[in-house]
Design a protein around this motif. Structure first.
Motif, PDB file in Angstrom:
ATOM      1  N   SER A 149       0.775  -1.118   0.048  1.00  0.00           N
ATOM      2  CA  SER A 149      -0.091   0.130   0.023  1.00  0.00           C
ATOM      3  C   SER A 149       0.862   1.324   0.023  1.00  0.00           C
TER       4      SER A 149
ATOM      5  N   SER B 278       3.247  -2.688   4.862  1.00  0.00           N
ATOM      6  CA  SER B 278       3.431  -3.467   3.691  1.00  0.00           C
ATOM      7  C   SER B 278       4.982  -3.575   3.267  1.00  0.00           C
TER       8      SER B 278
ATOM      9  N   TYR C 237       0.600  -3.442  -6.354  1.00  0.00           N
ATOM     10  CA  TYR C 237      -0.008  -2.107  -5.556  1.00  0.00           C
ATOM     11  C   TYR C 237      -1.367  -1.901  -6.313  1.00  0.00           C
TER      12      TYR C 237
ATOM     13  N   SER D 149      -3.353   8.642  -3.038  1.00  0.00           N
ATOM     14  CA  SER D 149      -2.771   7.541  -4.000  1.00  0.00           C
ATOM     15  C   SER D 149      -1.640   7.840  -4.750  1.00  0.00           C
TER      16      SER D 149
ATOM     17  N   SER E  42       1.514   7.401  -2.299  1.00  0.00           N
ATOM     18  CA  SER E  42       1.726   6.155  -1.702  1.00  0.00           C
ATOM     19  C   SER E  42       2.278   5.345  -2.989  1.00  0.00           C
ATOM     20  N   LYS E  43       1.740   5.697  -4.154  1.00  0.00           N
ATOM     21  CA  LYS E  43       2.249   4.989  -5.358  1.00  0.00           C
ATOM     22  C   LYS E  43       3.808   5.253  -5.415  1.00  0.00           C
TER      23      LYS E  43
ATOM     24  N   CYS F 193     -13.968  -0.527  -1.218  1.00  0.00           N
ATOM     25  CA  CYS F 193     -12.664  -0.711  -1.199  1.00  0.00           C
ATOM     26  C   CYS F 193     -11.950  -2.105  -0.808  1.00  0.00           C
TER      27      CYS F 193
ATOM     28  N   LYS G 141     -10.346  -4.717  -3.512  1.00  0.00           N
ATOM     29  CA  LYS G 141      -8.836  -4.840  -3.401  1.00  0.00           C
ATOM     30  C   LYS G 141      -8.777  -6.781  -3.099  1.00  0.00           C
TER      31      LYS G 141
ATOM     32  N   THR H 154      -0.302 -10.340   3.299  1.00  0.00           N
ATOM     33  CA  THR H 154      -0.609  -8.853   3.538  1.00  0.00           C
ATOM     34  C   THR H 154       0.022  -8.596   5.028  1.00  0.00           C
TER      35      THR H 154
ATOM     36  N   CYS I 160      -5.096   7.023   4.865  1.00  0.00           N
ATOM     37  CA  CYS I 160      -6.085   7.298   3.630  1.00  0.00           C
ATOM     38  C   CYS I 160      -7.194   8.339   4.130  1.00  0.00           C
TER      39      CYS I 160
END
Ligand code: SF4
Ligand code: ZN
Length: 308
Positions: free
Chosen positions: A65, A70, A88, A97, A100-101, A142, A146, A164, A231
């Motif tokens: 994430s 993670s 991801y 987003s 975090s990406k 979500c 996911k 996870t 988030c």
């Protein structure tokens, strides 16, 4: 609390006098940087072994994430010699987003492992859009998408296990909530390993015995650059209230969370699963072929509402 002059417990046994920088009250350990990192990694290995999560021959996909849990998990597993790639999902939640990406991509580069990226906007729709269209809370839509895309991607790309970064605090908060509601169906499934079954890949949680704070310390000491804010949809979730409540309890009685969780696994989980009642039968979704309890799975139903 760490005393000013405290020495590392492990160094002491070797006749060394290195200063401790971390104190773990529930384990009664004071550790220097080097021994903290190795304590953490050994603890993860022990959890993998205890629950027979996976072996070094298996292809593992870690759900990334961009957060500390993670990324720490990906780091530990790689250091322990497992074959782990990252996955991801770009949820399309604005700045969160994007940031975090970036963290996930940079980290993959740093450890030189492949990171697969799936863009929700091209698959179905972003989380804010799904929230609006489905009239469901963002986290519920979500969670559904996911789980679906992670499982489907892993299967399509011959991964054998999905790992996870759920930590002890996450597990205890969920356990607490499920216990308050006596939600037996959820309690029956709250285990660090969910076996492979009818279209579902095996899922594991190697950090389930490690607290959020311990992971944060590990990430800091290992120079892991992670996204430090939550988030925006996480705000107001009941699990956060449970976490705050449980943190207060833990402060007064160190070890409470770990005990609550491990005793559940040891004493309650086997009883709940004693009578093997038939769970709701899984069938194949008529549209996408993925496992579902209804003729059309929840993601395909969401897609119909979105109009894709
Ligand atoms: Fe998804 Fe909710 Fe987590 Fe945000 S807080 S990433 S919306 S589950
Ligand atoms: Zn479907």
């Amino acid at each position: 609390m760490l005393k000013k002059q405290a020495k590392c417990t492990i160094c002491k046994t070797k006749g060394l006098k290195n200063k401790a920088i971390v104190y773990l009250p529930q384990h009664r350990l004071a550790l220097c940087k080097e021994h903290y990192i190795s304590w953490f990694e050994k603890r993860v290995q022990k959890t993998i072994d205890e629950f027979k999560m996976f072996s070094k021959n298996e292809k593992i996909l870690v759900a990334v994430s961009g957060g500390k849990d993670s990324l720490a998990l990906w780091n530990v597993l790689t250091k322990l010699g497992y074959k782990v790639d990252g996955f991801y999902i770009n949820l399309g939640i604005g700045e969160y987003s994007q940031d975090s990406k970036e963290k996930a991509v940079n980290f993959a580069r740093k450890i030189n492992r492949p990171l697969h990226i799936l863009d929700l906007s091209t698959e179905i729709a972003t989380i804010p859009k799904l929230k609006e269209i489905s009239n469901r809370p963002a986290c519920s839509a979500c969670g559904t998408v996911k789980r679906y895309y992670m499982n489907k991607f892993a299967k399509d790309n011959s991964y054998e296990v999905i790992a996870t970064g759920h930590n002890l605090d996450d597990e205890v908060a969920v356990l607490f909530g499920n216990t308050l509601r006596w939600d037996i169906d959820y309690l029956k499934r709250q285990y660090p390993v969910l076996k492979e079954e009818e279209g579902f890949i095996k899922k594991v949680k190697p950090l389930c015995k490690i607290t959020e704070k311990e992971t944060a310390i590990y990430s800091f000491l290992s120079d892991i650059d992670y996204i430090e804010y939550e988030c925006p949809f996480a705000e107001g979730a009941s699990s956060i209230e449970y976490k705050e409540f449980l943190a207060k309890l833990e402060e007064k009685h160190p070890g409470t969370k770990l005990q609550f969780y491990t005793n559940f696994l040891k004493r309650m989980y086997p009883i709940l699963n004693e009578e093997k009642k038939e769970d709701k039968k899984l069938i194949k979704c008529k549209i996408c072929g993925e496992p579902s309890t209804n003729e059309i799975c929840s993601v395909c139903r969401l897609k119909q509402r979105v109009g894709v």
